[in-house]
Design a protein around this motif. Structure first.
Motif, PDB file in Angstrom:
ATOM      1  N   ALA A   1      11.818  -4.658  -4.033  1.00  0.00           N
ATOM      2  CA  ALA A   1      11.760  -5.304  -3.164  1.00  0.00           C
ATOM      3  C   ALA A   1      12.634  -6.490  -2.679  1.00  0.00           C
ATOM      4  O   ALA A   1      12.896  -7.183  -1.929  1.00  0.00           O
ATOM      5  CB  ALA A   1      10.494  -6.002  -1.905  1.00  0.00           C
TER       6      ALA A   1
ATOM      7  N   THR B   1       3.012   0.571  -1.959  1.00  0.00           N
ATOM      8  CA  THR B   1       2.876  -0.053  -2.930  1.00  0.00           C
ATOM      9  C   THR B   1       1.883  -1.486  -2.910  1.00  0.00           C
ATOM     10  O   THR B   1       0.974  -1.800  -3.188  1.00  0.00           O
ATOM     11  CB  THR B   1       3.231  -0.046  -4.353  1.00  0.00           C
ATOM     12  OG1 THR B   1       3.860   0.885  -4.033  1.00  0.00           O
ATOM     13  CG2 THR B   1       2.987  -0.570  -4.742  1.00  0.00           C
ATOM     14  N   ILE B   2       2.743  -2.277  -2.234  1.00  0.00           N
ATOM     15  CA  ILE B   2       2.218  -3.387  -2.230  1.00  0.00           C
ATOM     16  C   ILE B   2       0.958  -3.482  -0.987  1.00  0.00           C
ATOM     17  O   ILE B   2       0.094  -4.074  -0.953  1.00  0.00           O
ATOM     18  CB  ILE B   2       3.766  -5.129  -1.254  1.00  0.00           C
ATOM     19  CG1 ILE B   2       4.343  -4.728  -2.784  1.00  0.00           C
ATOM     20  CG2 ILE B   2       3.041  -6.272  -0.972  1.00  0.00           C
ATOM     21  CD1 ILE B   2       6.021  -5.640  -2.186  1.00  0.00           C
TER      22      ILE B   2
ATOM     23  N   ALA C   1       7.331  -3.736  -7.999  1.00  0.00           N
ATOM     24  CA  ALA C   1       7.479  -3.418  -6.130  1.00  0.00           C
ATOM     25  C   ALA C   1       7.809  -4.990  -5.957  1.00  0.00           C
ATOM     26  O   ALA C   1       8.848  -5.249  -4.944  1.00  0.00           O
ATOM     27  CB  ALA C   1       6.351  -3.385  -5.608  1.00  0.00           C
TER      28      ALA C   1
ATOM     29  N   LYS D   1      12.785   4.717  -2.536  1.00  0.00           N
ATOM     30  CA  LYS D   1      11.969   2.704  -2.159  1.00  0.00           C
ATOM     31  C   LYS D   1      11.230   2.830  -1.360  1.00  0.00           C
ATOM     32  O   LYS D   1      10.996   1.338  -1.512  1.00  0.00           O
ATOM     33  CB  LYS D   1      13.170   2.241  -2.443  1.00  0.00           C
ATOM     34  CG  LYS D   1      14.136   2.863  -0.927  1.00  0.00           C
ATOM     35  CD  LYS D   1      15.480   2.115  -0.815  1.00  0.00           C
ATOM     36  CE  LYS D   1      16.447   2.308  -2.201  1.00  0.00           C
ATOM     37  NZ  LYS D   1      17.592   3.739  -1.681  1.00  0.00           N
TER      38      LYS D   1
ATOM     39  N   VAL E   1       7.746   1.354  -1.984  1.00  0.00           N
ATOM     40  CA  VAL E   1       7.450   0.292  -2.362  1.00  0.00           C
ATOM     41  C   VAL E   1       7.057  -0.816  -1.373  1.00  0.00           C
ATOM     42  O   VAL E   1       5.528  -1.243  -1.898  1.00  0.00           O
ATOM     43  CB  VAL E   1       8.737  -0.680  -2.704  1.00  0.00           C
ATOM     44  CG1 VAL E   1       8.587  -1.872  -3.052  1.00  0.00           C
ATOM     45  CG2 VAL E   1       9.259  -0.464  -3.835  1.00  0.00           C
TER      46      VAL E   1
ATOM     47  N   TYR F   1       2.024  -1.734 -10.445  1.00  0.00           N
ATOM     48  CA  TYR F   1       2.499  -1.623  -9.614  1.00  0.00           C
ATOM     49  C   TYR F   1       2.759  -2.788  -8.540  1.00  0.00           C
ATOM     50  O   TYR F   1       4.500  -1.932  -8.014  1.00  0.00           O
ATOM     51  CB  TYR F   1       1.325  -0.587  -8.932  1.00  0.00           C
ATOM     52  CG  TYR F   1       0.806   0.237  -9.714  1.00  0.00           C
ATOM     53  CD1 TYR F   1       1.377   2.078  -9.233  1.00  0.00           C
ATOM     54  CD2 TYR F   1       0.007   0.313  -9.850  1.00  0.00           C
ATOM     55  CE1 TYR F   1       1.137   2.547 -10.080  1.00  0.00           C
ATOM     56  CE2 TYR F   1      -1.057   1.426 -11.116  1.00  0.00           C
ATOM     57  CZ  TYR F   1       0.087   2.891 -10.826  1.00  0.00           C
ATOM     58  OH  TYR F   1      -1.362   3.601 -11.767  1.00  0.00           O
ATOM     59  N   TYR F   2       2.220  -3.784  -8.540  1.00  0.00           N
ATOM     60  CA  TYR F   2       2.159  -5.158  -7.486  1.00  0.00           C
ATOM     61  C   TYR F   2       3.639  -6.126  -8.199  1.00  0.00           C
ATOM     62  O   TYR F   2       5.023  -5.363  -7.000  1.00  0.00           O
ATOM     63  CB  TYR F   2       1.698  -5.953  -7.883  1.00  0.00           C
ATOM     64  CG  TYR F   2       2.013  -6.790  -7.136  1.00  0.00           C
ATOM     65  CD1 TYR F   2       1.694  -7.148  -5.411  1.00  0.00           C
ATOM     66  CD2 TYR F   2       1.489  -8.534  -7.210  1.00  0.00           C
ATOM     67  CE1 TYR F   2       1.867  -8.132  -4.177  1.00  0.00           C
ATOM     68  CE2 TYR F   2       1.816  -9.521  -6.214  1.00  0.00           C
ATOM     69  CZ  TYR F   2       1.862  -9.495  -4.774  1.00  0.00           C
ATOM     70  OH  TYR F   2       2.183 -10.375  -4.167  1.00  0.00           O
TER      71      TYR F   2
ATOM     72  N   VAL G   1       6.632   2.594  -8.223  1.00  0.00           N
ATOM     73  CA  VAL G   1       8.208   2.558  -8.427  1.00  0.00           C
ATOM     74  C   VAL G   1       8.537   1.419  -9.213  1.00  0.00           C
ATOM     75  O   VAL G   1       8.136   0.441  -8.687  1.00  0.00           O
ATOM     76  CB  VAL G   1       8.432   2.119  -6.874  1.00  0.00           C
ATOM     77  CG1 VAL G   1       9.609   2.146  -6.352  1.00  0.00           C
ATOM     78  CG2 VAL G   1       7.844   2.849  -5.589  1.00  0.00           C
ATOM     79  N   ASN G   2       9.323   1.754  -9.999  1.00  0.00           N
ATOM     80  CA  ASN G   2       9.966   0.674 -11.069  1.00  0.00           C
ATOM     81  C   ASN G   2      11.092   1.479 -12.006  1.00  0.00           C
ATOM     82  O   ASN G   2      11.406   2.380 -12.195  1.00  0.00           O
ATOM     83  CB  ASN G   2       8.897   0.952 -12.451  1.00  0.00           C
ATOM     84  CG  ASN G   2       9.259   0.163 -12.762  1.00  0.00           C
ATOM     85  OD1 ASN G   2       9.921  -1.086 -13.912  1.00  0.00           O
ATOM     86  ND2 ASN G   2       7.760  -0.214 -13.710  1.00  0.00           N
TER      87      ASN G   2
END
Length: 598
Positions: free
Chosen positions: A81, A413-414, A77, A407, A410, A73-74, A329-330
């Motif tokens: 970004a 997620t972070i 994202a 988006k 993102v 995930y990280y 989100v990828n």
């Protein structure tokens, strides 16, 4: 402190674990001291070691959460970004990766687990571990061209900031407030210098593009190599994650060379691959939800052996929790990881979980149990906003194409991954500290060795993954940017807190006694540096200057020999402090002299 109970006989440790307020604040999810001495009723060293093996399983569980949340995930994202902000690879590493990776450690410094710890030692040992272990791994894994001017400039910022803090610690003027403001201003200046350099580089790239004509052919040919070198410092490109075989040739005794470059992802093609206006808005709604929430991939299950299936079963609870709470989100995935029903549920679940964790960590009380008491007052209030928002997204969106505002997830997620890493790092540090206390190791020794390595694990996972996928400059920039960021915010905040003015501080028992205030006398100076301060300072300066030296020697090409050199430096440091702990050699600090008046 809570660790002082190790000096008490076993029967009295249970009472201390329940009565000491510091034990209640020191731990987070589990009160490991009460669990060890009250629940398991440890009364001898052998049983104590056996219980530590159970704590090792908890440590491994936290490590799995950190590993999977960062990899799945990280990092995707972060790449999105960086591309959305139109940064180049190195600047994205300095600002996004460096700040994101260091935020969890900064929050950990404000936690009670770091209460009474020598703050300067923590910052220096984290910087040393980042450069040697993580920087060495980045250079060892894959070769790349280091941004020469950027790396030298940023290392000089590290040296300047370190010397400035050291000077302020030893001096009595100016006032603490002025010192805090000066240090606080260094990081904005550092960011401004990086951003200005980025825009100048981009202007240089654009200025070298000219319309083709016979008269300019020779001139354009002469500029071709320069433009090629400069183009790699333009915007970040989202590349496909490497295959199982890798994008480079493995080898131990030579620097690997890339077999092929990762292909650039066609973002728009992946977004619209399944879209058709003739499809219903909720086509395959529940089928898609079950596929995305399922922690066990059916194809991998069929292709895996017994050990592989056991691993998938063991990891299933962790993956299920992460898939339920963190939005995917990828840009590399079809539909960019959009799953309509799952994402609508995450709009409700994610803020609720994050607020519960933050509020619980703020109060951190276990009551009469060894498990922390969870607080959810603000989490319940969040439902007033998230439930209508989730309903709106469900009505407005489709299953075959992500909405334009996908988006935005993102940043959610972070933020979620940083929170998870912070909570897990807290638990991991407590466990490592308890292990050191059981085996009679000093807290200062554990801080500069095992705790530093444990704290570097999340950063290493992220940066090594970036390096393997062709983002070496971003990873190296993240190392240096994280060091500068870790030095800048913590000191002014805690110094001003020690003055008890200008800001509204959290409860005193949460951030008090952090040992991060300017030295008003020699005792304060010794507290900030502790027993290993001078040794850490000398090894850190040696590492920074020697890294710059081998960068010049290798023409700023990251090679495997550079990584091995950094690992050897860290090995020398660990050997030296271990011998100091065993009192076989003396540290670099001066002995305390006690003058007796006749």
């Amino acid at each position: 402190t809570c660790l002082s109970m190790m000096n008490v006989n076993y029967p009295g440790r249970c009472l201390m674990a329940r009565q000491l307020i510091h034990c209640d604040r020191y731990t987070n999810i589990f009160n490991y001291f009460e669990l060890m001495y009250c629940v398991f009723e440890v009364r001898d060293h052998q049983t104590e070691v056996a219980v530590l093996l159970l704590f090792g399983l908890i440590y491994f569980l936290m490590f799995c959460i950190v590993y999977e949340s960062i990899n799945q995930y990280y990092l995707p994202a972060l790449k999105i970004a960086a591309s959305r902000f139109m940064m180049n690879e190195y600047l994205a590493g300095v600002i996004l990766v460096g700040v994101a990776n260091s935020t969890s450690d900064f929050l950990l410094n404000l936690s009670a687990v770091r209460s009474g710890a020598p703050t300067m030692n923590i910052v220096m040992c984290n910087a040393l571990t980042s450069i040697c272990l993580i920087g060495g791994a980045i250079c060892f894994i894959m070769p790349f061209k280091i941004n020469s001017s950027c790396v030298c400039r940023d290392f000089l910022f590290v040296i300047f900031l370190l010397e400035l803090i050291r000077f302020f610690m030893e001096s009595t003027v100016p006032t603490n407030l002025v010192k805090s403001i000066i240090i606080f201003l260094v990081y904005p200046i550092y960011l401004a210098v990086n951003i200005i350099d980025f825009f100048l580089t981009r202007h240089n790239i654009r200025s070298k593009y000219q319309p083709s004509s016979p008269q300019l052919d020779k001139k354009l040919y002469d500029k071709l190599l320069t433009v090629t070198d400069l183009e790699v410092d333009d915007d970040v490109q989202v590349k496909r994650t490497k295959t199982q075989d890798g994008i480079y040739r493995d080898g131990v005794f030579f620097t690997p060379k890339p077999l092929f470059e990762p292909k650039k992802v066609n973002v728009e093609s992946n977004r619209t691959a399944l879209h058709s206006k003739n499809n219903p808005k909720n086509r395959f709604l529940f089928t898609e939800f079950i596929q995305d929430i399922n922690p066990i991939d059916p194809e991998q299950w069929v292709l895996s052996g017994k050990l592989g299936r056991i691993k998938m079963i063991c990891m299933a609870p962790v993956l299920f929790f992460l898939r339920l709470t963190i939005p995917m989100v990828n840009y590399e995935h079809i539909n960019h990881g959009w799953s309509k029903l799952l994402n609508c549920l995450q709009i409700i679940i994610n803020p609720f979980i994050i607020l519960v964790l933050l509020e619980t960590a703020y109060y951190t009380t276990h009551g009469s149990s060894f498990v922390v008491l969870f607080y959810y007052h603000y989490a319940l209030l969040s439902l007033v906003v998230t439930v209508p928002l989730s309903a709106f997204v469900f009505i407005h969106s489709r299953t075959d194409i992500p909405p334009p505002y996908h988006k935005v997830l993102v940043f959610i997620t972070i933020t979620t991954v940083i929170t998870y890493v912070w909570i897990c790092a807290w638990e991991m540090e407590v466990i490592v500290t308890i292990i050191g206390a059981v085996f009679n190791r000093s807290s200062n020794y554990m801080t500069v060795t095992f705790n530093a390595i444990s704290n570097a694990v999340p950063d290493m996972i992220a940066l090594v993954h970036l390096t393997k996928n062709g983002y070496g400059k971003m990873a190296f920039g993240g190392v240096i940017g994280g060091i500068v960021f870790s030095m800048f915010p913590e000191f002014p905040y805690l110094y001003i807190h020690s003055m008890e003015c200008l800001i509204v501080c959290p409860p005193a028992d949460l951030v008090s006694n952090l040992g991060a205030q300017f030295a008003r006398d020699q005792a304060d100076y010794q507290h900030m540096f502790a027993n290993y301060g001078e040794t850490l300072y000398l090894f850190l300066m040696l590492t920074v200057w020697s890294t710059m030296w081998w960068c010049f020697t290798l023409d700023f090409n990251a090679r495997r020999s550079g990584g091995i050199f950094l690992w050897c430096l860290f090995g020398m440091f660990c050997l030296y402090v271990t011998l100091m702990e065993m009192e076989l050699i003396h540290d670099f600090a001066d002995d305390t002299v006690i003058y007796v008046e006749r």
